[in-house]
Design a protein around this motif. Structure first.
Motif: not given
Length: 224
Positions: A45-71
């Motif tokens: 439960h971080p208070d802020v996330v610093i996110l690079d878009l270029g990730l090796p497995d799933i894109s940063g956009f997918e991470v964003l959508r995953g986070l916004r699904g619940w937080t």
């Protein structure tokens, strides 16, 4: 202490950010891929996330959508992409801020402080449990009796919308517009089909649902 989740596939960037953040009194978690980032966000439960878009497995956009699904945790995107299209896409996907590389550390720290001030308490839980099934909003996963339930993207979108509004009536029009788009506000036959499919997959007795409730002529309600 304020907890920051740093997500970047470059070890040097993670090291530099971690040193600077810890020297300023922050707690730091680090992830070098998207799936680890989502797991850490759900467990720490971080208070802020610093996110690079270029990730090796799933894109940063997918991470964003995953986070916004619940937080609603503030997310600051770091990216070497300077184009306005990428910035708009990241902000539309749920980012709160966008910083291009290379950047000044003092500027980034100021943006982190601003994001934390705007943020909400990190007390949200990504897992919603019912007597029949559980929904992990962070992992976008549904389980029933210990087994994964395979949902189509549309079924997931409907379930996610209802689960994020527990006990509240969600109108037919709202579901249609959020899942299918503004042009589908009156296509209620779509909803009947998909709600029936969800009940067959999730409810112990689909003809007498306990969790996915229809309010005739109005909409649907999720009861945990």
């Amino acid at each position: 202490m304020t907890r920051v989740l740093v997500v970047d596939d470059e070890p040097q960037m993670i090291r530099a950010l971690s040193i600077n953040l810890r020297s300023r009194g922050y707690e730091v978690d680090a992830a070098r891929d998207g799936r680890t980032a989502l797991e850490l966000a759900a467990s720490h439960h971080p208070d802020v996330v610093i996110l690079d878009l270029g990730l090796p497995d799933i894109s940063g956009f997918e991470v964003l959508r995953g986070l916004r699904g619940w937080t609603s945790v503030p997310v600051i995107v770091l990216s070497a992409r300077h184009g306005s299209y990428e910035k708009v896409e990241a902000l539309d996907a749920g980012a709160d801020d966008y910083v291009t590389k290379p950047f000044g550390m003092d500027e980034l720290m100021a943006r982190i402080r601003a994001a934390v001030r705007r943020g909400v308490p990190a007390s949200e839980t990504p897992v919603v449990q019912t007597a029949a099934f559980s929904v992990d909003l962070a992992a976008r996963r549904v389980t029933r009796e210990g087994h994964d339930v395979r949902l189509t993207p549309t079924e997931w979108a409907i379930l996610e919308l209802l689960v994020r509004n527990p006990g509240r009536l969600v109108s037919q029009r709202q579901v249609l517009q959020e899942v299918w788009g503004p042009a589908y506000g009156n296509e209620t036959n779509y909803l009947r089909v998909y709600m029936a499919q969800l009940r067959r997959k999730l409810e112990p007795d689909p003809s007498h649902p306990r969790h996915l409730i229809t309010e005739p002529g109005m909409g649907y309600r999720f009861e945990p």
